[in-house]
Enzyme design. Structure first.
Site, mmCIF file in Angstrom:
data_model
loop_
_atom_site.group_PDB
_atom_site.id
_atom_site.type_symbol
_atom_site.label_atom_id
_atom_site.label_comp_id
_atom_site.label_asym_id
_atom_site.label_seq_id
_atom_site.Cartn_x
_atom_site.Cartn_y
_atom_site.Cartn_z
ATOM 1 N N GLU A 1 15.466 1.211 16.477
ATOM 2 C CA GLU A 1 15.261 2.644 16.644
ATOM 3 C C GLU A 1 14.115 2.843 17.370
ATOM 4 O OE1 GLU A 1 14.748 6.583 13.816
ATOM 5 O OE2 GLU A 1 15.972 4.918 13.073
ATOM 6 N N GLU B 1 6.945 7.354 11.744
ATOM 7 C CA GLU B 1 5.673 7.184 11.388
ATOM 8 C C GLU B 1 4.617 8.213 12.148
ATOM 9 O OE1 GLU B 1 1.821 3.854 11.255
ATOM 10 O OE2 GLU B 1 3.911 3.325 11.570
ATOM 11 N N ARG B 2 4.948 8.781 13.331
ATOM 12 C CA ARG B 2 4.325 9.986 13.782
ATOM 13 C C ARG B 2 4.588 11.095 12.896
ATOM 14 N NH1 ARG B 2 5.735 11.945 18.046
ATOM 15 N NH2 ARG B 2 4.002 12.445 19.004
ATOM 16 N N ARG B 3 5.735 11.215 12.417
ATOM 17 C CA ARG B 3 6.092 12.423 11.808
ATOM 18 C C ARG B 3 5.550 12.540 10.527
ATOM 19 N NH1 ARG B 3 12.278 11.598 12.262
ATOM 20 N NH2 ARG B 3 11.446 9.868 13.533
ATOM 21 N N ARG C 1 5.344 -0.106 16.770
ATOM 22 C CA ARG C 1 4.649 0.752 17.148
ATOM 23 C C ARG C 1 2.967 0.596 16.815
ATOM 24 N NH1 ARG C 1 5.449 5.756 19.912
ATOM 25 N NH2 ARG C 1 3.757 6.705 20.601
ATOM 26 N N SER D 1 3.445 21.471 15.634
ATOM 27 C CA SER D 1 4.928 21.861 15.655
ATOM 28 C C SER D 1 5.673 21.948 14.309
ATOM 29 C CB SER D 1 5.546 21.067 16.400
ATOM 30 O OG SER D 1 7.156 21.090 16.270
ATOM 31 N N ARG E 1 13.271 4.827 21.328
ATOM 32 C CA ARG E 1 12.354 6.117 21.585
ATOM 33 C C ARG E 1 11.892 6.252 23.079
ATOM 34 N NH1 ARG E 1 11.202 8.924 17.233
ATOM 35 N NH2 ARG E 1 9.336 9.924 18.283
ATOM 36 N N GLN F 1 13.440 16.628 12.279
ATOM 37 C CA GLN F 1 14.380 15.401 12.196
ATOM 38 C C GLN F 1 13.561 14.508 11.071
ATOM 39 O OE1 GLN F 1 13.753 12.687 15.673
ATOM 40 N NE2 GLN F 1 15.059 11.316 14.856
ATOM 41 N N GLN G 1 6.661 -2.188 11.553
ATOM 42 C CA GLN G 1 6.643 -1.408 12.603
ATOM 43 C C GLN G 1 6.084 -1.606 13.871
ATOM 44 O OE1 GLN G 1 6.836 1.236 14.982
ATOM 45 N NE2 GLN G 1 6.285 2.753 13.198
#
Length: 304
Positions: free
Chosen positions: A129, A96-98, A56, A70, A133, A78, A54
């Protein structure tokens, strides 16, 4: 609405299929692989491990809380992307955030796309990917580009094709990695913008970079002001007077001015004559080919 329910039920059905050891899918050639690859599958969060590739590294806690809110209201819109490692074991490729937000809500499953990929493909997929972002900071993007160069052996031209960015854009991001680490951190934390960083990078000495960075923060300088400061520094080499003009070249003496045309006429080219403050100078005679060089050589020899 019926479509959404059907899609969700399909995902649960595929999830059950993946938990059947007699139908374990490890390659695109395996039975039922076509039913899973490219489809949305509900996977257990506990069956997914983090991606060591990763790119990020900086996650804003407030942003994660907003995303969790949300997801609580609307669900994961998504799907994440994972790659299969072993039986009912997966590795996160993107999202990873999701994943983190869903985990914080205590959810048991998450919709996911399953990919069959080796380590190199997984790294490239994650990097490409993530680069695309909108919420990555400039240094994270630059580090992702650098990893594509170092670990995937992509050229800037190949990266341009993969991520849909101009080669010059990629080069500008990579140059940011030449900044002092403190300045890179300041950019990641939002104290300065990428525009500030692109201006500062035009100064090679990192201690001077830090001086300018400090001044930007203290004086709340805009990108344009920073560009002017850097330009003036490079011209005058003096931070104390950022408006100082570059030192003017000494005026060409009268005796030289009167003789330049004579030299030019004799050699058949425009001759350049430079004179320093101490009175010393040099004469530059250009030539355009080997034949031209030999012609000038004969003129010099005949003048002996």
């Amino acid at each position: 609405m019926a479509k959404a329910v059907r899609k969700q039920a399909l995902g649960r059905g595929l999830s059950a299929l993946l938990k059947d050891p007699t139908n374990d899918i490890n390659s695109v050639q395996d039975k039922n692989a076509d039913k899973v690859i490219g489809n949305i599958v509900e996977l257990d969060l506990s069956a997914i491990e983090m991606n060591p590739f990763q790119p990020r590294t900086n996650f804003n806690e407030e942003s994660l809380r907003e995303l969790a809110s949300s997801i609580k209201e609307l669900g994961v819109i998504q799907p994440i992307t994972v790659r299969k490692l072993n039986f009912n074991t997966y590795q996160l490729v993107s999202g990873e955030r999701r994943f983190r937000a869903s985990e914080s809500l205590g959810l048991k499953t998450i919709p996911a796309y399953i990919r069959i990929a080796n380590d190199q493909e997984s790294l490239e997929m994650a990097l490409v990917e993530n680069i695309q972002r909108q919420d990555l900071d400039p240094i994270e993007i630059a580090l992702s580009y650098q990893r594509l160069i170092d670990e995937i052996n992509l050229t800037q031209e190949q990266m341009s094709e993969r991520v849909g960015k101009k080669r010059s854009t990629i080069a500008n991001y990579l140059r940011l990695l030449k900044l002092d680490p403190i300045i890179q951190t300041g950019m990641r934390d939002g104290f300065i913008s990428m525009g500030h960083g692109r201006a500062i990078i035009n100064i090679e000495d990192q201690s001077t970079q830090l001086d300018i960075y400090t001044r930007i923060l203290q004086d709340k300088m805009s990108v344009r002001d920073t560009e002017t400061l850097v330009r003036n520094y490079n011209e005058s080499k003096a931070l104390e007077d950022p408006k100082a003009e570059a030192k003017a070249e000494p005026e060409t003496p009268v005796f030289v001015k009167k003789s330049i045309q004579d030299f030019s006429d004799y050699f058949g080219h425009k001759i350049d004559i430079k004179v320093a403050k101490n009175g010393k100078g040099k004469i530059t005679i250009p030539f355009h080919s080997e034949e031209d060089f030999n012609r000038i050589k004969k003129l010099v020899q005949s003048a002996k």
